[in-house]
Design an enzyme around this catalytic site. Structure first.
Site, PDB file in Angstrom:
ATOM      1  N   SER A  54       0.792  -9.927  -0.317  1.00 24.71           N
ATOM      2  CA  SER A  54       0.537  -8.482  -0.282  1.00 24.71           C
ATOM      3  C   SER A  54       0.797  -7.822   1.061  1.00 24.71           C
ATOM      4  O   SER A  54       0.930  -6.599   1.124  1.00 24.71           O
ATOM      5  CB  SER A  54      -0.911  -8.197  -0.708  1.00 24.71           C
ATOM      6  N   LYS A  65       0.801  -1.221   0.000  1.00 20.80           N
ATOM      7  CA  LYS A  65       0.000   0.000   0.000  1.00 20.80           C
ATOM      8  C   LYS A  65       0.840   1.281   0.000  1.00 20.80           C
ATOM      9  O   LYS A  65       0.369   2.350  -0.400  1.00 20.80           O
ATOM     10  CB  LYS A  65      -0.936   0.004   1.202  1.00 20.80           C
TER      11      LYS A  65
END
Length: 511
Positions: free
Chosen positions: A305, A51
């Site tokens: 992720s 992110k």
């Protein structure tokens, strides 16, 4: 069109704060699956998540006047940490609105980056509404976690790195999906360079907002969103990501909680790193794809992720892992209630590893055993065992996929209802794990109905679970359901559940 993202991705500013993460071969997983499996290690970013890329790229596009007003975001955690680090690096004030269900490790990490944290609501949508209110009232700049072209372009640098690092086209790339920013960015870049590579999105089965949108041909809002994979707990796919995804993604797969837990273990065994549930989602989808398609000798890559999870959640993950790997089965077996029958039953099981064994006297004629045992993955071994036990005269039932049995019954075996208990109904309830949530449920019940059974267990996750028996006359059951609706927690009636009837309800002759 998605091609417009190529220049955006090439021009993205991310490496002032982000790293080019490695693509590692998962050697153990490759041997197990008969394919070459690669992991893109975004869990190795400074904030342990991809992110950071999108957040920093977006802030680089803001004007000095916008930066002076400060930035605000709504996030379940990973986008929050990325934006907090980006703001700290650029000397900009940041306010992050987070759901109260966000794991403490993520909340603390955001505060440690210098951002102001506001806890609001139980979901991303609640937090987002409050963040928009701050935009209106204080003229702050909202940095969306996924529905923004600059954020998508920043996430797209993950795809750019995969192409550069692997150098030859992969057969398929598996990407976790929450709001769709990572999937859109990766798909836009990879499909432009490697059009033959399959791009496959992977969603939690209880938060499949992209699958819903693709089925309907338009974006839609899920009525409920599961909280286990909190990094992907989004009720509606982003508008801009969906526009890109429709043209670039080949397939969407969903993965259940047990499958995600198994993938967390797989990543640990190959890397000694502990992924968060959303971080292991892509690998769970990869494994499911191989199982269903039967592909062999292909090159497959899953994006890991993120790695932001509470330590106490690992207890729950560990419990569910073996079932997710199809290495453990949970079964119910009826055996004769007489001396020597237990030994005879163990002999019928042979040399199998027993992981759990619960027994309680039932009646003079028979006894019920709740059993966990190791099996060979694939389903054939369990089916053979059940058939063998039935041939030997044992009544058996497979409880491996019975959610109530796995969450509650295995810890409560032995508590049959007394013969004079009347009008018991059983409900399973979920609620956000935060102070006051359990009290809200109990207060909602009031004093009208008597609680006859109650089981609550903290599973180390973002939500708590209750199994409750309540005495409700038939004439009042409509009012009782209306009361549950008013409390506004997800609930399921389990009175007819076979696991309840066998182990907790009245004996048939008593009912």
């Amino acid at each position: 069109m998605p091609h417009s993202y190529i220049k955006r991705i090439l021009d993205a500013r991310v490496y002032d704060v982000a790293r080019e993460t490695p693509v590692d071969e998962a050697m153990l997983m490759s041997r197990r699956l008969g394919n070459q499996v690669w992991l893109k290690r975004e869990d190795l970013q400074p904030v342990f998540s991809f992110k950071l890329r999108g957040a920093y790229n977006k802030m680089q596009k803001l004007t000095p006047e916008q930066l002076a007003c400060g930035v605000v975001a709504a996030s379940a955690g990973n986008h929050a940490q990325g934006l907090a680090m980006a703001a700290q690096r650029m000397g900009v004030k940041a306010t992050i609105v987070m759901p109260r269900t966000t794991p403490a490790i993520k909340v603390d990490a955001v505060r440690n980056r210098g951002a102001k944290v506001v806890l609001q609501g139980d979901s991303f949508e609640d937090a987002s509404l409050y963040a928009q209110k701050l935009v209106t009232e204080k003229s702050m700049v909202y940095v969306h976690p996924f529905d923004d072209p600059d954020v998508i372009a920043g996430q797209g640098t993950v795809g750019m790195e995969i192409v550069r690092q692997h150098q030859r086209p992969l057969d398929a790339i598996f990407v976790p999906v929450g709001g769709g920013g990572l999937l859109a960015g990766v798909a836009a870049y990879v499909k432009y360079v490697w059009p033959q590579t399959r791009i496959i999105g992977v969603e939690p089965a209880d938060a499949a907002c992209l699958q819903l949108a693709l089925e309907r041909g338009r974006r839609a809002v899920l009525p409920e969103v599961g909280l286990f994979a909190d990094g992907c707990a989004v009720a509606q796919i982003g508008k801009e990501p969906f526009r890109v995804i429709r043209h670039t993604v080949d397939e969407v797969i969903t993965a259940g909680t047990d499958e995600i837990c198994a993938a967390i273990k797989d990543i640990f065994e190959d890397t000694r790193a502990i992924a968060e549930p959303a971080g292991a989602l892509a690998l769970a989808g990869l494994k499911k794809y191989v199982e269903h398609s039967g592909v062999q000798q292909q090159e497959l890559l899953a994006i890991v992720s993120g790695a932001n999870t509470n330590f106490d959640r690992l207890r729950y993950i560990s419990e569910r892992t073996e079932i997710g790997e199809q290495r453990e089965a949970v079964i119910s077996v009826t055996i004769p209630e007489r001396p020597g029958s237990f030994r005879a039953f163990c002999g019928a099981l042979g040399r199998r590893n027993i992981t759990e064994f619960n027994y309680r006297y039932s009646d003079p004629g028979q006894a019920l055993v709740f059993l966990g045992l190791s099996v060979v993955p694939g389903g054939g071994d369990l089916a053979e065992l059940l058939a063998d036990l039935q041939r030997q005269g044992y009544a058996t039932e497979d409880m491996t996929d019975n959610e109530m049995a796995k969450l509650h019954i295995r810890y409560m075996v032995g508590g049959r209802a007394p013969p004079d208990l009347e009008n018991e109904v059983v409900y399973r309830v979920e609620f956000p794990e935060r102070p006051g949530a359990l009290l809200k449920f109990l207060s909602g019940l009031g004093q009208r109905w008597n609680i006859s059974m109650f089981h609550y267990r903290n599973h180390g996750a973002a939500y708590g679970r209750i199994l409750a028996g309540i005495q409700v006359p038939r004439s009042e059951r409509r009012q009782f359901r209306e009361m549950l609706d008013a409390i506004n927690y997800p609930y399921w009636e389990e009175t007819a559940n076979r696991a309840y009837q066998l182990y907790l309800g009245q004996s048939p002759e008593r009912a």
